[in-house]
Write a protein that holds these residues in place. Structure first.
Motif, PDB file in Angstrom:
ATOM      1  N   THR A 129       0.826  -1.203   0.000  1.00 51.54           N
ATOM      2  CA  THR A 129       0.000   0.000   0.000  1.00 51.54           C
ATOM      3  C   THR A 129       0.861   1.254   0.000  1.00 51.54           C
ATOM      4  O   THR A 129       0.500   2.278  -0.602  1.00 51.54           O
ATOM      5  CB  THR A 129      -0.930  -0.003   1.223  1.00 51.54           C
ATOM      6  N   GLY A 132       3.527   0.564  -3.559  1.00 54.49           N
ATOM      7  CA  GLY A 132       2.968   0.153  -4.840  1.00 54.49           C
ATOM      8  C   GLY A 132       1.991   1.152  -5.410  1.00 54.49           C
ATOM      9  O   GLY A 132       1.491   2.047  -4.720  1.00 54.49           O
ATOM     10  N   SER A 133       1.726   0.983  -6.694  1.00 58.46           N
ATOM     11  CA  SER A 133       0.756   1.825  -7.396  1.00 58.46           C
ATOM     12  C   SER A 133      -0.337   0.935  -7.958  1.00 58.46           C
ATOM     13  O   SER A 133      -0.035  -0.074  -8.613  1.00 58.46           O
ATOM     14  CB  SER A 133       1.423   2.609  -8.533  1.00 58.46           C
ATOM     15  N   PRO A 134      -1.592   1.265  -7.741  1.00 60.71           N
ATOM     16  CA  PRO A 134      -2.668   0.417  -8.272  1.00 60.71           C
ATOM     17  C   PRO A 134      -2.713   0.447  -9.797  1.00 60.71           C
ATOM     18  O   PRO A 134      -2.464   1.483 -10.424  1.00 60.71           O
ATOM     19  CB  PRO A 134      -3.930   1.034  -7.660  1.00 60.71           C
ATOM     20  N   ALA A 135      -3.016  -0.704 -10.376  1.00 62.40           N
ATOM     21  CA  ALA A 135      -3.175  -0.820 -11.830  1.00 62.40           C
ATOM     22  C   ALA A 135      -4.551  -1.415 -12.100  1.00 62.40           C
ATOM     23  O   ALA A 135      -4.685  -2.637 -12.276  1.00 62.40           O
ATOM     24  CB  ALA A 135      -2.073  -1.692 -12.424  1.00 62.40           C
ATOM     25  N   THR A 141      -1.258  -4.601  -8.362  1.00 58.83           N
ATOM     26  CA  THR A 141      -0.447  -3.525  -7.811  1.00 58.83           C
ATOM     27  C   THR A 141       0.913  -3.557  -8.485  1.00 58.83           C
ATOM     28  O   THR A 141       1.521  -4.624  -8.604  1.00 58.83           O
ATOM     29  CB  THR A 141      -0.278  -3.683  -6.293  1.00 58.83           C
ATOM     30  N   VAL A 143       4.866  -2.450  -8.546  1.00 61.42           N
ATOM     31  CA  VAL A 143       5.978  -1.979  -7.719  1.00 61.42           C
ATOM     32  C   VAL A 143       7.185  -1.757  -8.618  1.00 61.42           C
ATOM     33  O   VAL A 143       7.382  -2.458  -9.622  1.00 61.42           O
ATOM     34  CB  VAL A 143       6.323  -2.989  -6.600  1.00 61.42           C
ATOM     35  N   ASP A 144       7.979  -0.779  -8.266  1.00 64.18           N
ATOM     36  CA  ASP A 144       9.171  -0.448  -9.053  1.00 64.18           C
ATOM     37  C   ASP A 144      10.281  -1.439  -8.740  1.00 64.18           C
ATOM     38  O   ASP A 144      10.764  -1.506  -7.604  1.00 64.18           O
ATOM     39  CB  ASP A 144       9.619   0.973  -8.724  1.00 64.18           C
ATOM     40  N   SER A 164       7.563  -3.243 -12.288  1.00 63.16           N
ATOM     41  CA  SER A 164       7.632  -2.329 -13.431  1.00 63.16           C
ATOM     42  C   SER A 164       8.416  -2.945 -14.587  1.00 63.16           C
ATOM     43  O   SER A 164       8.110  -2.709 -15.762  1.00 63.16           O
ATOM     44  CB  SER A 164       8.275  -1.008 -12.994  1.00 63.16           C
TER      45      SER A 164
END
Length: 304
Positions: A129, A132-135, A141, A143-144, A164
């Protein structure tokens, strides 16, 4: 004593010889779901037959003809059974406690693993949370990370994670194929099967059945998820996606498309084995159900 010897021999056979015979069976990779059932059945059979063998080996002569109900009554653990004039001996108590311990040991290991896993996955979700970035397009989610990886955190609040690098390396079709693989893990509750195999391995370390059941179950779960993904995606697409994420390191408690036995699974996807006969799965299920019942029949039989 004959019953005890037969049960002890059956337990030894299940724990040592049977797993090596099963791992060489030609149908395992053709029907991974049925194969998982067979491994779990062997584990259950080992526990049941081992508990009954301990019971009959330690049972004192005065209670032989009363059976388990008579012994539990004599030990004060049940009422309504055949009455005995003699009090229970230490051997009688051991005949109850040791088999119970044999049954409870893997159960307690499973509870411990489940609790620790639940807490660890909850921490990982909280971390996702934050980082991460939601997709929404993929229901995952992002993550880089520099290495392509796709994995899921199963459980009550499942989460699928895509790095990513995986977004850059995979085409849309390939990504959706590996996402189907992860959804198969979640829908099939594969983490519960994995936990059961892990608990059995921890309860009986060094036992060939425990080691092979854990190893083979992990591989077969991945194959079952591959088969589910292949229902809606071409083989070449899934295999290419698996190759791209094969090197990706997933968290210890996660299940990923690049998981156990990636090379074996890619070969299986591209060059599928012949489909199992229609009778294979029902036969395996029946044999799996019969295996733990056999020691019960032996224990209740006329052997003295």
């Amino acid at each position: 004593m004959t019953t005890a010897a037969v049960l002890a021999g059956y337990t030894l056979l299940i724990g040592t010889a049977a797993p090596y015979l099963l791992v060489r069976a030609s149908w395992l990779h053709r029907a991974p779901t049925a194969a998982i059932t067979a491994w779990l059945a062997l584990a259950a059979t080992f526990v049941v037959s081992g508990a009954l063998a301990c019971y009959h080996l330690l049972l004192s002569e005065p209670h032989v003809h009363d059976g388990l109900v008579g012994l539990l009554t004599a030990c004060g653990l049940m009422t309504g059974g055949p009455a005995r004039d003699t009090p229970p001996t230490p051997g009688d108590l051991a005949a109850v406690l040791l088999p119970a311990a044999l049954v409870l040991l893997p159960a307690l290991c499973l509870v411990r693993i489940s609790w620790r896993t639940h807490r660890a996955r909850r921490r990982q979700r909280d971390m996702l949370t934050l980082v991460g970035s939601p997709a929404p397009r993929y229901g995952a989610t992002v993550v880089d990370h520099a290495v392509p990886a796709v994995y899921c955190l199963p459980g009550r609040a499942p989460r699928i994670v895509i790095t990513s690098a995986a977004l850059r390396a995979l085409s849309d079709g390939q990504l959706r194929a590996v996402l189907a693989h992860e959804h198969a893990h979640i829908a099939g509750h594969h983490h519960l099967v994995h936990a059961a195999a892990e608990a059995f391995a921890r309860a009986f370390p060094g036992l060939p059945l425990a080691r092979l059941a854990k190893e083979q179950t992990a591989l077969l779960l991945e194959m079952a998820a591959d088969d589910r993904a292949l229902r809606g995606h071409p083989r070449e697409v899934l295999a290419a996606a698996m190759y791209e994420v094969a090197a990706g390191q997933t968290p210890r408690l996660a299940m990923g498309a690049g998981g156990s036995g990636s090379l074996i699974r890619i070969r299986r996807v591209l060059d599928p084995p012949p489909k199992p006969r229609r009778a294979t799965a029902p036969a395996v299920v029946l044999a799996s159900a019969a295996a733990p019942l056999l020691p019960l029949l032996i224990a209740c039989g006329p052997l003295a």
